[in-house]
Design a protein around this motif. Sequence first.
Motif, PDB file in Angstrom:
ATOM      1  N   SER A 189       7.239  -9.889   0.299  1.00  0.00           N
ATOM      2  CA  SER A 189       7.317  -8.681   1.105  1.00  0.00           C
ATOM      3  C   SER A 189       6.428  -7.598   0.504  1.00  0.00           C
ATOM      4  N   PHE A 190       5.591  -7.003   1.328  1.00  0.00           N
ATOM      5  CA  PHE A 190       4.734  -5.892   0.930  1.00  0.00           C
ATOM      6  C   PHE A 190       5.195  -4.657   1.697  1.00  0.00           C
ATOM      7  N   LYS A 191       5.511  -3.596   0.992  1.00  0.00           N
ATOM      8  CA  LYS A 191       5.829  -2.316   1.625  1.00  0.00           C
ATOM      9  C   LYS A 191       4.818  -1.313   1.113  1.00  0.00           C
ATOM     10  N   PHE A 192       4.285  -0.513   2.021  1.00  0.00           N
ATOM     11  CA  PHE A 192       3.252   0.430   1.628  1.00  0.00           C
ATOM     12  C   PHE A 192       3.509   1.780   2.267  1.00  0.00           C
ATOM     13  N   ARG A 193       2.911   2.811   1.649  1.00  0.00           N
ATOM     14  CA  ARG A 193       3.112   4.176   2.116  1.00  0.00           C
ATOM     15  C   ARG A 193       1.871   4.979   1.771  1.00  0.00           C
ATOM     16  N   ALA A 194       1.361   5.678   2.752  1.00  0.00           N
ATOM     17  CA  ALA A 194       0.209   6.548   2.522  1.00  0.00           C
ATOM     18  C   ALA A 194       0.701   7.979   2.356  1.00  0.00           C
ATOM     19  N   VAL A 195       0.062   8.710   1.464  1.00  0.00           N
ATOM     20  CA  VAL A 195       0.369  10.120   1.275  1.00  0.00           C
ATOM     21  C   VAL A 195      -0.790  10.909   1.875  1.00  0.00           C
ATOM     22  N   ASP A 196      -0.510  11.575   2.981  1.00  0.00           N
ATOM     23  CA  ASP A 196      -1.537  12.346   3.688  1.00  0.00           C
ATOM     24  C   ASP A 196      -0.857  13.583   4.254  1.00  0.00           C
ATOM     25  N   PHE A 197      -1.239  14.753   3.754  1.00  0.00           N
ATOM     26  CA  PHE A 197      -0.578  15.986   4.151  1.00  0.00           C
ATOM     27  C   PHE A 197      -1.098  16.549   5.470  1.00  0.00           C
ATOM     28  N   LYS A 198      -2.118  15.939   6.054  1.00  0.00           N
ATOM     29  CA  LYS A 198      -2.669  16.416   7.324  1.00  0.00           C
ATOM     30  C   LYS A 198      -2.206  15.577   8.511  1.00  0.00           C
ATOM     31  N   THR A 199      -1.695  14.386   8.259  1.00  0.00           N
ATOM     32  CA  THR A 199      -1.275  13.475   9.325  1.00  0.00           C
ATOM     33  C   THR A 199       0.235  13.297   9.252  1.00  0.00           C
ATOM     34  N   ARG A 200       0.915  13.417  10.384  1.00  0.00           N
ATOM     35  CA  ARG A 200       2.359  13.186  10.421  1.00  0.00           C
ATOM     36  C   ARG A 200       2.643  11.766   9.928  1.00  0.00           C
ATOM     37  N   PRO A 201       3.679  11.560   9.139  1.00  0.00           N
ATOM     38  CA  PRO A 201       3.973  10.214   8.621  1.00  0.00           C
ATOM     39  C   PRO A 201       4.105   9.159   9.717  1.00  0.00           C
ATOM     40  N   ASP A 202       4.672   9.510  10.871  1.00  0.00           N
ATOM     41  CA  ASP A 202       4.829   8.529  11.937  1.00  0.00           C
ATOM     42  C   ASP A 202       3.535   8.283  12.712  1.00  0.00           C
ATOM     43  N   ALA A 203       2.496   9.060  12.419  1.00  0.00           N
ATOM     44  CA  ALA A 203       1.208   8.881  13.101  1.00  0.00           C
ATOM     45  C   ALA A 203       0.193   8.114  12.256  1.00  0.00           C
ATOM     46  N   ILE A 204       0.527   7.845  11.000  1.00  0.00           N
ATOM     47  CA  ILE A 204      -0.377   7.075  10.137  1.00  0.00           C
ATOM     48  C   ILE A 204      -0.320   5.611  10.553  1.00  0.00           C
ATOM     49  N   LEU A 205      -1.480   5.017  10.729  1.00  0.00           N
ATOM     50  CA  LEU A 205      -1.561   3.592  11.072  1.00  0.00           C
ATOM     51  C   LEU A 205      -1.970   2.804   9.832  1.00  0.00           C
ATOM     52  N   TYR A 206      -1.620   1.535   9.820  1.00  0.00           N
ATOM     53  CA  TYR A 206      -1.980   0.640   8.715  1.00  0.00           C
ATOM     54  C   TYR A 206      -2.573  -0.638   9.277  1.00  0.00           C
ATOM     55  N   ARG A 207      -3.472  -1.215   8.515  1.00  0.00           N
ATOM     56  CA  ARG A 207      -3.953  -2.562   8.818  1.00  0.00           C
ATOM     57  C   ARG A 207      -4.029  -3.302   7.492  1.00  0.00           C
ATOM     58  N   HIS A 208      -3.823  -4.611   7.546  1.00  0.00           N
ATOM     59  CA  HIS A 208      -3.821  -5.398   6.314  1.00  0.00           C
ATOM     60  C   HIS A 208      -4.644  -6.664   6.486  1.00  0.00           C
ATOM     61  N   ARG A 209      -4.912  -7.270   5.344  1.00  0.00           N
ATOM     62  CA  ARG A 209      -5.741  -8.470   5.312  1.00  0.00           C
ATOM     63  C   ARG A 209      -5.289  -9.312   4.129  1.00  0.00           C
ATOM     64  N   LEU A 210      -5.213 -10.609   4.330  1.00  0.00           N
ATOM     65  CA  LEU A 210      -4.789 -11.536   3.292  1.00  0.00           C
ATOM     66  C   LEU A 210      -5.823 -12.643   3.206  1.00  0.00           C
ATOM     67  N   ILE A 211      -6.391 -12.843   2.006  1.00  0.00           N
ATOM     68  CA  ILE A 211      -7.388 -13.896   1.831  1.00  0.00           C
ATOM     69  C   ILE A 211      -6.996 -14.779   0.647  1.00  0.00           C
ATOM     70  N   ARG A 212      -7.413 -16.007   0.707  1.00  0.00           N
ATOM     71  CA  ARG A 212      -7.149 -16.935  -0.397  1.00  0.00           C
ATOM     72  C   ARG A 212      -8.136 -16.670  -1.522  1.00  0.00           C
ATOM     73  N   GLY A 213      -7.626 -16.645  -2.746  1.00  0.00           N
ATOM     74  CA  GLY A 213      -8.467 -16.446  -3.915  1.00  0.00           C
ATOM     75  C   GLY A 213      -8.397 -15.024  -4.426  1.00  0.00           C
ATOM     76  N   PRO A 214      -9.003 -14.806  -5.595  1.00  0.00           N
ATOM     77  CA  PRO A 214      -9.000 -13.455  -6.167  1.00  0.00           C
ATOM     78  C   PRO A 214      -9.950 -12.541  -5.396  1.00  0.00           C
ATOM     79  N   GLY A 215      -9.691 -11.210  -5.442  1.00  0.00           N
ATOM     80  CA  GLY A 215     -10.535 -10.222  -4.754  1.00  0.00           C
ATOM     81  C   GLY A 215     -11.963 -10.342  -5.191  1.00  0.00           C
ATOM     82  N   PRO A 216     -12.872  -9.561  -4.797  1.00  0.00           N
ATOM     83  CA  PRO A 216     -12.700  -8.396  -3.930  1.00  0.00           C
ATOM     84  C   PRO A 216     -12.623  -8.804  -2.453  1.00  0.00           C
ATOM     85  N   ILE A 217     -12.147  -7.885  -1.636  1.00  0.00           N
ATOM     86  CA  ILE A 217     -12.054  -8.108  -0.201  1.00  0.00           C
ATOM     87  C   ILE A 217     -13.464  -8.036   0.390  1.00  0.00           C
ATOM     88  N   PRO A 218     -13.877  -9.039   1.152  1.00  0.00           N
ATOM     89  CA  PRO A 218     -15.208  -9.000   1.759  1.00  0.00           C
ATOM     90  C   PRO A 218     -15.344  -7.804   2.709  1.00  0.00           C
TER      91      PRO A 218
END
Length: 115
Positions: free
Chosen positions: A47-76
């Motif tokens: 389980s991954f839980k994440f939270r962005a801290v942004d004082f200009k955007t309402r917390p319920d208006a922040i969007l997230y996207r994620h990516r999962l790849i096999r192997g060690p980073g970096p993300i392409p």
Amino acid sequence: MGNDGGLTRYRPNRLPPAAPLINVRSQRQLTDQTATVPEVTERGLVSFKFRAVDFKTRPDAILYRHRLIRGPGPIPSGEEGWSVPDSTPEFEWNPEQPGTWTFAVQSIDRDANLS
């Protein structure tokens, strides 16, 4: 823009938002942002839980996207492989194979800036 009170100037934020804070839970919970998450060794929910801290955007208006790849980073670079952005601040994953995986998450603020 002109209005009854005078002139208004809008300047969007030029700096990308800060990276989201991530909490990982598998066999044990990891909250230290500098800790290395151990390899996935057995089937089981991660389980991954994440939270962005942004004082200009309402917390319920922040969007997230994620990516999962096999192997060690970096993300392409590029847009391929990212999830559809939504406001859900968590992702649950049941790996089919053990090994090293890389998980990345980006927050998107009100001005559509990516962290």
